[in-house]
Design a protein around this motif. Structure first.
Motif, short mmCIF file in Angstrom:
data_model
loop_
_atom_site.label_atom_id
_atom_site.label_comp_id
_atom_site.label_asym_id
_atom_site.label_seq_id
_atom_site.Cartn_x
_atom_site.Cartn_y
_atom_site.Cartn_z
N ASP A 180 -38.03 37.14 28.59
CA ASP A 180 -36.92 36.19 28.43
C ASP A 180 -35.82 36.86 27.62
OD1 ASP A 180 -35.21 34.09 28.17
OD2 ASP A 180 -36.56 32.79 27.04
N THR A 181 -34.83 37.41 28.31
CA THR A 181 -33.73 38.11 27.65
C THR A 181 -32.44 37.30 27.65
OG1 THR A 181 -33.17 39.25 29.73
CG2 THR A 181 -34.71 40.37 28.23
N HIS A 182 -32.52 36.02 28.00
CA HIS A 182 -31.32 35.19 28.01
C HIS A 182 -30.79 35.01 26.60
CE1 HIS A 182 -28.58 31.83 28.59
NE2 HIS A 182 -29.27 31.15 27.69
N VAL A 183 -29.49 35.27 26.42
CA VAL A 183 -28.84 35.08 25.13
C VAL A 183 -27.50 34.37 25.37
CG1 VAL A 183 -27.81 36.17 23.11
CG2 VAL A 183 -29.88 37.14 24.12
N ALA A 184 -27.35 33.20 24.80
CA ALA A 184 -26.08 32.48 24.85
C ALA A 184 -25.35 32.72 23.53
CB ALA A 184 -26.32 30.98 25.06
N TYR A 203 -28.92 33.43 14.09
CA TYR A 203 -28.86 33.34 15.55
C TYR A 203 -30.21 32.95 16.16
CZ TYR A 203 -24.13 35.07 16.41
OH TYR A 203 -22.75 35.19 16.50
N LEU A 204 -31.28 33.05 15.36
CA LEU A 204 -32.60 32.67 15.86
C LEU A 204 -33.01 31.28 15.41
CD1 LEU A 204 -34.73 35.92 15.48
CD2 LEU A 204 -33.13 35.26 17.29
N THR A 205 -32.28 30.70 14.49
CA THR A 205 -32.67 29.39 13.94
C THR A 205 -31.70 28.27 14.30
OG1 THR A 205 -31.53 29.93 11.86
CG2 THR A 205 -33.87 30.45 12.00
N HIS A 206 -30.54 28.60 14.86
CA HIS A 206 -29.54 27.58 15.19
C HIS A 206 -28.92 27.87 16.56
CE1 HIS A 206 -29.89 27.30 10.82
NE2 HIS A 206 -29.52 26.04 10.94
N GLN A 207 -28.55 26.81 17.24
CA GLN A 207 -27.96 26.93 18.56
C GLN A 207 -26.51 27.42 18.46
OE1 GLN A 207 -29.48 26.98 21.24
NE2 GLN A 207 -31.37 25.79 20.96
N MET A 214 -27.64 22.60 30.66
CA MET A 214 -27.37 23.00 29.29
C MET A 214 -28.08 24.30 28.92
SD MET A 214 -25.32 20.84 27.84
CE MET A 214 -25.63 21.07 26.09
N SER A 215 -28.99 24.76 29.76
CA SER A 215 -29.79 25.93 29.39
C SER A 215 -28.94 27.18 29.24
CB SER A 215 -30.88 26.17 30.44
OG SER A 215 -30.31 26.40 31.71
N HIS A 216 -27.79 27.23 29.93
CA HIS A 216 -26.99 28.45 29.86
C HIS A 216 -26.19 28.55 28.57
CE1 HIS A 216 -24.19 25.39 31.32
NE2 HIS A 216 -23.19 26.17 30.96
N ILE A 217 -26.10 27.48 27.78
CA ILE A 217 -25.38 27.54 26.50
C ILE A 217 -26.31 27.28 25.31
CG2 ILE A 217 -23.16 26.91 27.48
CD1 ILE A 217 -23.58 24.08 26.46
N THR A 218 -27.61 27.33 25.55
CA THR A 218 -28.59 27.19 24.46
C THR A 218 -29.52 28.39 24.46
OG1 THR A 218 -30.08 25.91 25.90
CG2 THR A 218 -28.53 24.67 24.53
N ASN A 219 -30.17 28.60 23.34
CA ASN A 219 -31.08 29.73 23.18
C ASN A 219 -32.47 29.27 22.80
OD1 ASN A 219 -29.30 31.94 23.66
ND2 ASN A 219 -28.44 31.72 21.61
N PRO A 220 -33.50 30.03 23.16
CA PRO A 220 -34.83 29.76 22.60
C PRO A 220 -34.83 30.15 21.14
CG PRO A 220 -34.86 31.75 23.95
CD PRO A 220 -33.51 31.13 24.13
N LEU A 221 -35.24 29.24 20.27
CA LEU A 221 -35.19 29.48 18.84
C LEU A 221 -36.55 29.96 18.32
CD1 LEU A 221 -33.10 26.40 17.65
CD2 LEU A 221 -32.30 28.68 18.31
#
Length: 329
Positions: free
Chosen positions: A159-163, A206-210, A1-8
Motif C-alpha cells: 500500500d503505497t498510496h499517499v495523499a 503525516y502518519l497520525t493526522h489526515q 474520499m479514499s484518494h484524499i485520505t491516508n492510512p494512519l
C-alpha cells in the motif's frame, strides 16, 4: 474520499516505536531526521517534483514505524529505496544510476548537507573521486536498493498510496478568499513551507493526522505569522477539523524547527556518522558509550556478552527509567 485520505499509524505501532524499541528516543529522532533530510536533498538533486519527494518521505516514515532496532540496512539505503520506489510509481521515474550517483555525492565528505559548520566550506575544486562510483560499486548499491525496495513493499503490504495536503491547502485558501487578495504568494508559500517542514517532525504528523487537518493547521500558522485576518467563527470546523486536533497540529508544526536544531546538534556532538551520514556503526558505538543493550541481547558495554534477550517488559521498564532520569535532570 479514499484518494484524499491516508492510512494512519495505529496506536500499537506508535507505542512500540516510542517505548519498546531498543533505541533511546533521542537516537530515534536523530536517525529519522537524518533520513528525511537526506531524502529531501536527493529529490532536489534528482530534480524530482516536491510532490514525489514528499510522498517518499511519508512512505519512509510508514516503514520506520513498522521496523525495530537492530536494523539490517544502512539508513541511507532506506532513504534511497523509498525515493526510488515512489519515483518509479510516479510520472517522474529516475534511473538507478542517477539515484546511486546522487546518494554517493550526498554521502561524500564534499556534500554540504550535514556539514557541522559554515566555517568548513566545500572545496572550490572538488575531488570527484570522493563520490565516484565504480562499476562494481554501482552494481552493489543497485542490488542493495532493489532488495530493500521489496522489503519496504512487504512491510507496507504493497500500500503505497499517499495523499498530500498541499492541494487541499490551496483549495482551502481559495474557499477562504485568500488567493483573491494581492499579493497571495507570501501566504501560500508560508503554508507550503509549514507542510514541507512537517515531514521532518519526530511526532510523525503525516502518519497520525489526515491531509485535511494538516492543511488547516498550516493555513492557521501561516495566517498568524503574516497577520492575515481570519474569519471570527470556528472556520476550521467547515473543513472537518476540531479545535483539539487543530491545537495539537499548530503546536507540533511550530516545534519542528526546535526539534531539527536539537537533532542536528545531537548528530554532530555524538559523532554518529561516518563520512557525511549517520550510520548503524555510529549508533552502535553511541549505545556502547551509554552501556545499553542492543535488541539482539548483546550488552554493548561488554560486561555480559551472553546476556539473554530483553523482553518487551524489560524494554518498557528501561524506557520508563530513562524518562524518569531525564525528568530528574
Amino acid at each position: 474520499m479514499s484518494h484524499i485520505t491516508n492510512p494512519l499509524a495505529t496506536v500499537e505501532q506508535l507505542y512500540s516505536r516510542s517505548t519498546l524499541n531498543a533505541l533511546p528516543q533521542d537516537l530515534q529522532d536523530v536517525i529519522f531526521l537524518s533520513m528525511q533530510s537526506l531524502t529531501q536533498a536527493a529529490g532536489l538533486l534528482l530534480r524530482l517534483p516536491q510532490s514525489v519527494t514528499a510522498q517518499a518521505n511519508v512512505v519512509l516514515a510508514r516503514y520506520w514505524v513498522t521496523i525495530s532496532w537492530p536494523f539490517i540496512d544502512e539508513f541511507s539505503d532506506i532513504s534511497a529505496a523509498s525515493l526510488f520506489l515512489v519515483a518509479k510509481l510516479s510520472s517522474h521515474p529516475t534511473t538507478p544510476r542517477d539515484l546511486c550517483n546522487v546518494y554517493a555525492y550526498l554521502l561524500s565528505p564534499l556534500s554540504p548537507l550535514f556539514r557541522p559548520s559554515a566555517a568548513d566550506p566545500p572545496s572550490t575544486t572538488p575531488d570527484k573521486t570522493l563520490y565516484y562510483l565504480s562499476e562494481p560499486g554501482y552494481s552493489e548499491a543497485h542490488a542493495r536498493i532493489l532488495a530493500l525496495e521489496s522489503r519496504v513493499l512487504c512491510a507496507l503490504s504493497f500500500d503505497t498510496h499517499v495523499a498530500l495536503p498541499h492541494g487541499l491547502a490551496v483549495t482551502y485558501l481559495k474557499a477562504l478568499d485568500f488567493l483573491g487578495v494581492s499579493p497571495p504568494a507570501p501566504l501560500a508559500q508560508r503554508v507550503v513551507g509549514y507542510l514541507n517542514t512537517a515531514l521532518l517532525s519526530p511526532q510523525l504528523l503525516y502518519l497520525t493526522h489526515q491531509p485535511s487537518a494538516l492543511a488547516v493547521a498550516a493555513i492557521y500558522n501561516a495566517a498568524k505569522d503574516l497577520g492575515a485576518k481570519m474569519p471570527e467563527c470556528a472556520w476550521w470546523e467547515v473543513f472537518d477539523v476540531d479545535r483539539e486536533e487543530l491545537g495539537f497540529l499548530v503546536v507540533g508544526m511550530r516545534s519542528v524547527e526546535g526539534a531539527v536544531r536539537a537533532g542536528r546538534e545531537k548528530d554532530i556532538s555524538a559523532e554518529l556518522h561516518e563520512g557525511n551520514m549517520i550510520t548503524r556503526a555510529g549508533i552502535e558505538t553511541e549505545m556502547r558509550k551509554r552501556g545499553m543493550v542492543l535488541g539482539n541481547g548483546v550488552n554493548t558495554s561488554g560486561s555480559s556478552e551472553n546476556a539473554a534477550p530483553l523482553t518487551e517488559e524489560d524494554m518498557l521498564m528501561r524506557s520508563l527509567d530513562e524518562r524518569a532520569d531525564q525528568m530528574d535532570s
